[in-house]
Design a protein around this motif. Sequence first.
Motif: not given
Length: 452
Positions: A282-305
């Motif tokens: 939904a945030s137009g991000l990439e799923p293959g970015q390794g250990p940071g996935l839930i610590f970068i992608t998700l907070p950003m998504a949460f920050g906008q939802m």
Amino acid sequence: MRKESSIHGQWSSRLVFILAATGSAVGLGNIWRFPYIVGEHGGGAFVLVYLACILLIGLPIMMAEILIGRRGRQSPINTMATLARDEGLSRSWSLLGWLGVVAGFLILSYYSVIAGWALSYVFRAGAGSFSGQDADGVRAMFEGLVSDPERLLAWHTIFMVMTMMVVARGVRSGLEQAVRILMPALLIMLVLLVGYAMAEGHFMDGFRFMFRPDFSRLSGNSVLVAMGQAFFTLSLGMGAIMIYGSYLSSRASIARTSATVVGADTAVAILAGLAIFPIVFASGLEPGQGPGLIFITLPMAFGQMPGGVLFGTVFFVLLLVAAWTSSISIMEPAVAYLVENRGMHRVGAAAAVAGVAWLLGIGTVLSFNHWSGYTLFDRTFFDLVDYLTSNILLPLGGLLIALFAGWRMTERSVMEELGIRRPLLFRTWYYLVRFVAPIGILLVFLRAINLI
Ligand code: PFF
């Protein structure tokens, strides 16, 4: 010759065992590791191989591990020594227990560092720090955390102390009390989050990514990683489930109990994926970015939802709780050993184990900053410890457990301990433990080192 209980205590019911073993199984492996390795290995095909490993190798080995633990009723090292003696086998089988203890220290050391990230993110999410941040903003926050060894060390220390405090209180007042409170909370939080992802995320994109197989993305190494993940997520191969089995009543059915735990763990991994990937897409991000996935992608998504502060906080509390109930089980085998063999009090034993794991964890802390340039086979200290434990030590431990239960213990002993009355069911399990699991593990090992 069967002991009715362990000197460390016993779960007050079969349900408590299920809560504890599910608590051990469900952890960072499901919510942090599973989604990012699915992302790295291309989605659906990887998930299929993983599910095959769970069913054909994980479930039968879990039953074997519980039956060995319940028959020996001591720490894995002493359990293996006792069973080997009772069955007239070599005492070197106790090395299997030692292998588990070494793997346990290594896993606990980095597990606590990553759980420390989760702890720090609970406060960040709660304070609304992610609101309105763009990708660069959240990435900078994550990098700010991992590049700062002192902060990492502080969170790592707090988490290790949290784990130690539960283990020091013992089976009934520590472990059992913790899982009785934490596991229902975990379930409620997970259901809330999946509902949220369904309402707010791109659910079908996430669903398709996880379930549409593309075998071209699958290498021999992916298969090893899928099998390693199956062991890691089910807490198999290092004695954690074995020791939990040693606190299980002799009357409980091992087959039914194991199936419940495996089912719950798999459900949580899939649900975590279904909560995370839709938000990532939904945030137009990439799923293959390794250990940071839930610590970068998700907070950003949460920050906008909408509702992101609340649900973001719930997410990281969930991650923390899941990690806590797992780390307790990683610490328990070594603590039980020190109590049994060194006559230590539980409190001292827990402090000693926590101290050593804490020290080792400093290697992981530094591998994200000062030592990030030091690599071996292209891997940092953290990557190496993670790779070595999940993909080598745990499957190796599992292989030895399968060989012990399938080939070295007498059929009478395993039958008596398992207590499966339906012959077809027993035969199927026995066949899986004797042939399918060991051969499967060996083939995956050989494939990974490019021998086949
Ligand atoms: N199963 C845990 C997880 O998925 O996070 C990790 C783990 C716990 C591994 C206990 C090994 C273990 F013995």
